[in-house]
Design an enzyme around this catalytic site. Structure first.
Site, PDB file in Angstrom:
ATOM      1  N   ASP A 156       0.866  -1.172   0.000  1.00 16.69           N
ATOM      2  CA  ASP A 156       0.000   0.000   0.000  1.00 16.69           C
ATOM      3  C   ASP A 156       0.908   1.228   0.000  1.00 16.69           C
ATOM      4  O   ASP A 156       2.058   1.146   0.407  1.00 16.69           O
ATOM      5  CB  ASP A 156      -0.876  -0.023   1.255  1.00 16.69           C
ATOM      6  CG  ASP A 156      -1.961   1.047   1.217  1.00 16.69           C
ATOM      7  OD1 ASP A 156      -2.276   1.501   0.112  1.00 16.69           O
ATOM      8  OD2 ASP A 156      -2.467   1.412   2.279  1.00 16.69           O
ATOM      9  N   ASP A 169      -3.499  -1.491   5.789  1.00 20.30           N
ATOM     10  CA  ASP A 169      -3.834  -0.932   7.094  1.00 20.30           C
ATOM     11  C   ASP A 169      -5.292  -0.534   7.224  1.00 20.30           C
ATOM     12  O   ASP A 169      -5.731  -0.137   8.299  1.00 20.30           O
ATOM     13  CB  ASP A 169      -2.957   0.289   7.398  1.00 20.30           C
ATOM     14  CG  ASP A 169      -3.147   1.410   6.379  1.00 20.30           C
ATOM     15  OD1 ASP A 169      -3.890   1.203   5.399  1.00 20.30           O
ATOM     16  OD2 ASP A 169      -2.543   2.485   6.551  1.00 20.30           O
ATOM     17  N   ASP A 219      -8.373  -2.885   2.545  1.00 18.72           N
ATOM     18  CA  ASP A 219      -7.352  -3.880   2.237  1.00 18.72           C
ATOM     19  C   ASP A 219      -7.717  -5.285   2.700  1.00 18.72           C
ATOM     20  O   ASP A 219      -7.020  -6.253   2.377  1.00 18.72           O
ATOM     21  CB  ASP A 219      -6.014  -3.499   2.908  1.00 18.72           C
ATOM     22  CG  ASP A 219      -5.483  -2.161   2.440  1.00 18.72           C
ATOM     23  OD1 ASP A 219      -5.487  -1.934   1.214  1.00 18.72           O
ATOM     24  OD2 ASP A 219      -5.074  -1.351   3.281  1.00 18.72           O
TER      25      ASP A 219
END
Length: 765
Positions: free
Chosen positions: A296, A527, A531
Site C-alpha cells: 500500500d 492498514d 485492504d
C-alpha cells in the site's frame, strides 16, 4: 421537515428491543476451542496416539516415551497461537468512542455502541464516524481512506452518506444513523474476509504428505506385522505389539515436526523483539518463498504525513511580508487536514494581520480564502483552481512533474476580483513523507528477486512519482484501474503494471488472485478496511498496527511500529528456518525410508523387525533432535531453492539404503557365525547409530567450531548412552567377535557413503 430533537427515550428502548443497536461485535480471530482442535485433531497425532494406545494396552510403557515429543509439539503450537491472538486483541486501538447524540432535544455523550437506528449524532472535525449515517445539516471534509484507499478529501453536506470508519477532517455535521451493527459498510466488507484461510506451509504440506502416505501403509503393515509375529513366529502379545509398533513408528518423522515447531517459534520470539507480531508462525516460512509483494502507499511506503518541501516566493513585492502573511492565514484558518498540518509544522503562526470573511477549504473548490487587513483577499489552494492558466508560475509544473503536491498563495484587491485578477505571491511544494530506509528496503527486496507492486486508491501518477522517490523499480508502469471495466481486465493488468491507482477493495482482491494464479507466492501489506479482502486472499498478509482492527485480526503478521522496512527481518527468519530445516531434514527421513523398506522385507520373509520403539526414540533424541536443534539456530540468509520434500528424501536415501543393506548382511552373517540374538541386535543397532551419524556429519559441512563440537558430542554421546542404558534398550555390549565386524562394516559404509555423496554432488552441479 427533518426532526432535530432526536429520538425519545421510548423510541430508543424500542429499537434496542428490536436489535437495532450499534453493538455488533464479531472477531475474525480463532476461538480457543478452534486453536486446540486444529493442533490436536490431525492425522499425524492420530496415528501416533493409536500406536501409543496399543503399547499401553500390552504394558510396554518404556516404549511410549516418544509421545513426549508429540505432546511438546502440540503444546508449542497451541501456546503460540493463543499468545499471538491475545496480543492482537490487546493491541486494538479502536477502543470504545464517545459520541454526541441528541435525544429528546438534549445533547448527550454516549458510547458508540449505545447508538440505535435513526439516532441524531453531532460529528465534528477529528472524530471518526461510528456508524453509517446520512447528513442532515452542516458541511464537512471527510477522509474515507480506511474504507476506499482514496486519500483525497470528500465534501459532505445535507443528503450525503457518511460511512462508518471514515474521519471528519474539517467542519461539523448533524447526521442520522441509517445502519447499525453488521449492516454497516465497514462490517460488511470485513465479514467478506471472515472465511477459513488454509495453511500455506511447504514444510507442513510435506509432513502431511508423508503422514497421508504412511497412513495407508501403517495400519495394514501394523496389522500384518503383528499377525506375523503372533501367529507365524508364535511371539507373545507384548512382543508382537512392540515389534510391529517399532516398524510403523519409524515411518513417522516425529522429530522433524518438533524441530519445525521449535525453529519457527524461535523465529517468532526473535521477530517479537524487533516489534513484529507473528500470529501464524508458519507465515514466517511462507514469506521466505514470497516472490511478489503488494504494498500500500499511504502508511506503508509513506508515513501518511505531509511536510513542506520548498517555498518559492514569486513576487518581489510580497517577499518580505510572506512569512507574516502565511502565519496570519494559518492562525485564522479552521482547516485541519494533513496539508494544513504540514503548513503549521513549517510556518509559525503570527498575529500581524487580522482576518475576516473566512471561507474554509472545500475539496470541490480545492481552495480556501480570507481577507487579511492591509493585504487584501488571500487565496490558498490548487494552482489550477486559484489562478488563470496563463498566470501559473513555471515552478508549479516542474514540481507537479516530480509528483509533489503544490499549493499557491495568491492575493486580490477585493473578494469580488475575478480569477484573472489574482496575483500569485508564493508556491509551496509539499511532499508525502517517505519512510526512512524505504529505498534500501525496496532495493534489497528487488535484488532478492521479489516482484514489487504498489496498490493504492490515490491518483496513479501521484503514486508513481512517490514510488519513484522511494526507489521502486519500474515505477513508470502505472495504470488507473477505473479504466478497467471487467474482472478479466483487472487480472490482465496485474501482470503488466507495477503501480495501480484508483483501486477499489474488490479490485485489490482480484489483483492478488491474478498474481497467485500466475504461479506467484504473494504477500500483501495493508492498514485499512479497504485492504481486508486482498489481505485474506494473499499467501502472507501483513498489517500495520496503527491501521484498522479488522486488518490486524485477519493478518498473519502485524508490524507493531507500522514500518514495512522491517520486512527483510521476517524474510531472513523465514530463510533461516527453511534452509536450516531442509539442511538437516535428511537425518529425519532416514528412519522413514528404512522402516518402510525393512517392513516390506520382514513381511515377505516372515522375520521380525530388527528394532524396538525405545531404540528408535534414542535415535530421535540424540541423533535427530540434538544436533538439528542447534543447527536450526544458525543464521542463513541464502535464497530458498528447490522443494523441501524431494530434497529431504534424496538426502536421506543413501543412509536408509545402507541401513537396509547392513541389516540384511548382519542377518545373513549371524546364521553362519552363530551369533546370538542379543549380539545380532546389538551389532545392528550400533551400525544404525553409525550410519545415522554419517548424515549428521554431512549436515555439519562445512565445519566450524560449533559444528565440530556437535559432531563429536553427538557420536560420543549416543554411543555412551547406548552402553549406559543397554538394559532398557534391550541390547548388549560389542564383543570380541562383533567389535571387529562393526569396525569393518563402518569402514565400508564410510567409503560407500562418501562415493555416493560425491557422485550426487557432481550430478547436481
Amino acid at each position: 421537515m427533518e426532526n432535530k430533537t432526536g429520538l425519545s427515550l421510548a423510541e430508543v428502548q424500542l429499537r434496542k428491543e428490536q436489535g437495532l443497536q450499534n453493538n455488533f461485535e464479531e472477531s475474525a480471530t480463532k476461538s480457543t476451542g478452534a486453536i486446540f482442535y486444529d493442533n490436536l485433531v490431525t492425522l499425524f497425532n492420530f496415528l501416533n496416539l493409536l500406536i501409543g494406545i496399543c503399547l499401553f494396552l500390552v504394558g510396554a510403557y518404556s516404549n511410549m516415551f516418544y509421545l513426549v515429543i508429540i505432546l511438546v509439539n502440540i503444546t508449542i503450537g497451541i501456546y503460540q497461537e493463543i499468545h499471538a491472538r491475545n496480543l492482537v486483541q490487546k493491541l486494538s486501538i479502536v477502543n470504545k468512542k464517545q459520541v454526541h447524540v441528541i435525544r429528546d432535544g438534549i445533547e448527550l455523550e454516549l458510547d458508540s455502541t449505545e447508538l440505535v437506528m435513526d439516532d441524531l449524532v453531532k460529528i465534528a472535525a477529528g472524530e471518526q464516524v461510528p456508524s453509517d449515517m446520512q447528513v442532515i445539516s452542516g458541511f464537512a471534509e471527510v477522509n474515507e481512506a480506511m474504507l476506499t484507499g482514496e486519500s483525497d478529501l470528500i465534501g459532505k453536506q445535507a443528503g450525503a452518506a457518511l460511512l462508518s470508519g471514515s474521519f471528519l477532517v474539517s467542519g461539523e455535521v448533524l447526521a442520522k444513523v441509517v445502519h447499525v451493527g453488521k449492516e454497516n459498510y465497514a462490517v460488511k466488507l470485513t465479514n467478506e474476509a471472515k472465511t477459513h484461510k488454509p495453511l500455506n506451509s511447504e514444510l507442513i504440506r510435506a509432513i502431511r504428505q508423508v503422514s497421508k502416505f504412511t497412513s495407508f501403509v501403517i495400519i495394514p503393515f501394523g496389522i500384518l506385522l503383528f499377525l506375523e509375529a503372533f501367529l507365524l513366529r508364535s511371539g507373545g502379545m507384548k512382543e508382537s505389539v512392540v515389534v510391529s509398533a517399532a516398524a510403523v513408528l519409524g515411518m513417522l518423522p516425529k522429530g522433524l515436526v518438533l524441530l519445525i515447531s521449535i525453529a519457527l517459534t524461535t523465529g517468532v520470539t526473535k521477530l517479537a523483539k524487533k516489534r513484529i507480531l507473528v500470529q501464524d508462525m508458519y507465515a514466517i516460512e511462507t514469506l521466505a518463498h514470497v516472490d511478489t509483494l503488494c504494498l500500500d502507499k499511504t502508511g506503508t511506503i509513506t508515513e501518511g504525513n505531509m511536510r513542506v518541501w520548498k517555498v518559492h516566493s514569486v513576487d518581489e513585492i510580497y517577499k518580505v511580508q510572506l512569512p507574516a502573511i502565511i502565519g496570519s492565514y494559518l492562525r485564522n484558518s479552521t482547516d485541519s487536514n494533513v496539508t494544513m498540518q504540514a503548513l503549521r509544522d513549517h510556518f509559525p503562526e503570527t498575529t500581524d494581520y487580522t482576518a475576516s470573511e473566512i471561507t474554509p477549504f472545500s475539496s470541490d473548490r480545492k481552495w480556501s480564502k480570507m481577507d487579511l487587513q492591509k493585504i487584501g483577499t488571500v487565496y490558498l489552494g490548487a494552482p489550477e483552481r486559484v489562478l488563470a492558466s496563463d498566470n501559473i508560475p513555471d515552478v508549479v509544473f516542474s514540481a507537479q512533474e516530480n509528483g509533489l503536491r503544490v499549493l499557491v498563495i495568491a492575493v486580490a484587491k477585493t473578494a469580488a476580483a475575478s480569477i484573472t485578477e489574482r496575483q500569485p505571491i508564493a508556491v509551496i511544494e509539499i511532499e508525502d513523507i517517505i519512510r526512512n530506509n524505504a529505498q534500501e528496503t525496496l532495493d534489497y527486496l528487488d535484488q532478492e528477486g521479489v516482484t514489487l507492486k504498489v496498490i493504492s486508491g490515490d491518483n496513479p501518477i501521484t503514486v508513481a512519482n512517490i514510488a519513484k522517490w522511494a526507489g521502486l523499480p519500474h515505477y513508470e508502469k502505472y495504470i488507473d484501474l477505473t479504466t478497467c471495466q471487467t474482472d478479466e481486465e483487472v487480472k490482465a493488468a496485474a501482470l503488466q503494471y507495477t503501480v495501480f491507482g484508483r483501486v477499489a477493495p474488490q479490485q485489490k482482491k482480484l489483483l492478488v488472485q491474478a498474481l497467485k494464479q500466475a504461479g506467484g507466492t504473494v504477500a500483501m501489506t495493508g492498514d485499512g478496511v479497504n485492504d481486508v479482502l486482498a489481505l485474506r486472499e494473499a499467501d502472507v498478509s501483513i498489517a500495520m498496527a496503527d491501521g484498522d482492527a479488522a486488518t490486524r485480526q485477519i493478518s498473519n503478521l502485524v508490524l507493531l511500529d507500522s514500518d514495512f522496512t522491517t520486512l527483510p527481518e521476517v524474510l531472513f527468519e523465514g530463510r533461516r528456518v527453511v534452509n536450516n530445516v531442509t539442511k538437516v531434514s535428511g537425518i529425519f527421513f532416514i528412519k522413514t525410508i528404512y522402516s518402510f523398506l525393512l517392513s516390506i522385507i520382514c513381511l515377505l520373509s516372515a522375520s521380525a523387525f530388527p528394532f524396538i520403539p525405545i531404540q528408535i526414540t534414542l535415535i530421535d533424541l540424540a541423533i535427530e533432535g540434538y544436533p538439528s536443534f542447534f543447527l536450526s539456530f544458525e543464521s542463513n540468509k541464502e535464497k530458498v531453492t528447490g522443494k523441501f520434500l524431494p530434497t529431504a528424501l534424496k538426502a536421506a536415501l543413501p543412509n536408509a539404503l545402507l541401513v537396509v543393506i547392513n541389516v540384511l548382511a548382519i542377518t545373513f552373517l549371524a546364521g553362519h557365525l552363530n551369533l546370538s540374538q542379543l549380539e545380532t541386535t546389538t551389532l545392528m543397532y550400533y551400525l544404525l547409530i553409525g550410519i545415522s551419524c554419517l548424515a549428521v556429519i554431512k549436515a555439519c559441512l562445512p565445519l566450524n567450531p560449533l559444528r565440530l563440537f556437535l559432531i563429536v558430542t553427538t557420536i560420543g554421546g549416543i554411543y555412551v548412552a547406548a552402553m549406559l542404558f543397554h538394559n532398557i534398550l534391550e541390547i548388549g555390549w560389542l564383543t570380541a567377535v562383533t567389535l571387529p565386524m562393526f569396525a569393518v562394516f563402518m569402514l565400508v559404509n564410510c567409503i560407500l557413503y562418501s562415493s555416493v555423496t560425491l557422485f550426487m554432488k557432481k550430478k547436481k552441479s
